[in-house]
Every structure is written in C-alpha cells, then in structure tokens.
Design a protein around this motif. Structure first.
Motif, PDB file in Angstrom:
ATOM      1  N   HIS A 295      33.122  37.965  40.523  1.00 51.90           N
ATOM      2  CA  HIS A 295      32.924  37.388  39.189  1.00 51.90           C
ATOM      3  C   HIS A 295      31.977  36.188  39.260  1.00 51.90           C
TER       4      HIS A 295
ATOM      5  N   SER B 277      29.097  43.350  37.372  1.00 52.54           N
ATOM      6  CA  SER B 277      29.947  43.571  36.198  1.00 52.54           C
ATOM      7  C   SER B 277      30.769  44.848  36.340  1.00 52.54           C
ATOM      8  N   GLU B 278      30.147  45.889  36.872  1.00 49.61           N
ATOM      9  CA  GLU B 278      30.855  47.150  37.085  1.00 49.61           C
ATOM     10  C   GLU B 278      31.998  46.967  38.078  1.00 49.61           C
TER      11      GLU B 278
ATOM     12  N   ARG C 243      39.523  44.943  37.693  1.00 44.34           N
ATOM     13  CA  ARG C 243      40.450  44.551  36.620  1.00 44.34           C
ATOM     14  C   ARG C 243      41.258  45.737  36.097  1.00 44.34           C
TER      15      ARG C 243
ATOM     16  N   LYS D 241      28.524  37.486  39.690  1.00 51.62           N
ATOM     17  CA  LYS D 241      28.086  37.996  38.386  1.00 51.62           C
ATOM     18  C   LYS D 241      27.571  36.844  37.520  1.00 51.62           C
ATOM     19  N   GLY D 242      28.298  35.740  37.492  1.00 50.28           N
ATOM     20  CA  GLY D 242      27.894  34.585  36.693  1.00 50.28           C
ATOM     21  C   GLY D 242      26.577  33.998  37.137  1.00 50.28           C
TER      22      GLY D 242
ATOM     23  N   GLY E 265      23.775  36.341  36.211  1.00 49.33           N
ATOM     24  CA  GLY E 265      23.483  36.261  34.787  1.00 49.33           C
ATOM     25  C   GLY E 265      22.707  35.003  34.436  1.00 49.33           C
TER      26      GLY E 265
ATOM     27  N   PHE F 208      23.518  41.434  38.038  1.00 53.53           N
ATOM     28  CA  PHE F 208      24.543  41.134  37.048  1.00 53.53           C
ATOM     29  C   PHE F 208      25.268  42.411  36.620  1.00 53.53           C
ATOM     30  N   GLN F 209      24.522  43.459  36.323  1.00 59.88           N
ATOM     31  CA  GLN F 209      25.135  44.711  35.879  1.00 59.88           C
ATOM     32  C   GLN F 209      25.973  45.353  36.981  1.00 59.88           C
TER      33      GLN F 209
ATOM     34  N   VAL G 161      33.609  44.122  38.788  1.00 64.58           N
ATOM     35  CA  VAL G 161      34.639  43.301  38.153  1.00 64.58           C
ATOM     36  C   VAL G 161      35.494  44.160  37.224  1.00 64.58           C
ATOM     37  N   ALA G 162      34.849  44.980  36.416  1.00 61.10           N
ATOM     38  CA  ALA G 162      35.589  45.838  35.487  1.00 61.10           C
ATOM     39  C   ALA G 162      36.492  46.814  36.235  1.00 61.10           C
TER      40      ALA G 162
ATOM     41  N   THR H  98      19.204  40.688  36.197  1.00 58.31           N
ATOM     42  CA  THR H  98      19.912  41.662  35.374  1.00 58.31           C
ATOM     43  C   THR H  98      20.555  42.783  36.178  1.00 58.31           C
TER      44      THR H  98
END
Length: 75
Positions: free
Chosen positions: A23, A42-43, A49, A26-27, A30, A38-39, A45-46, A35
């Motif tokens: 995370h 993000s995948e 979670r 990712k921050g 970003g 970041f993407q 992290v998702a 990009t």
C-alpha cells in the motif's frame, strides 16, 4: 521469481505487514505519477484485502517489473 515466491509465501504469515508495504509503494507510485506501478500495486492491495491470493505471484511479478522500470526511469 524467487522474490515473488517468497513474498507470496509470506502473505499468509505477515498479511498485515505485506499489505502495508505494498500500500505504501502504491502511494509513492501514485504521488510520483508512476501509473503502471500504481496500477500493479493497486491490484495486489485489492487481492490481499479480499483474501484472493491465488494470482498473487503473477501480480507481484508485475509489480516487480514495473518497479524496475520506474527505477530505470529515475536513474
């Protein structure tokens, strides 16, 4: 490949720490406008979670690739 295997293996044991680290990455990505990194982060992290880690090795390989590209771009 070894990095991603170790990472995926550690997710179940260190889920919170892994989530926090990715995370944070990712921050930063970003904030710096990286990009693709970041993407990819993000995948991951998702997935963590949602506790959907079956494709995490492939996702982490993409994060690693994008991280290397970002490092090359700024050096």
């Amino acid at each position: 490949e070894i990095y991603t295997s170790l990472f995926v293996g550690s997710v179940s044991v260190y889920k919170r720490q892994v989530l926090e680290a990715v995370h944070a990455l990712k921050g930063v990505a970003g904030t710096l406008g990286m990009t693709e990194l970041f993407q990819a982060a993000s995948e991951v992290v998702a997935s963590i979670r949602k506790n959907e880690i079956s494709h995490l090795q492939e996702q982490m390989a993409k994060v690693h690739t994008e991280f290397e590209k970002a490092c090359e771009a700024v050096s």
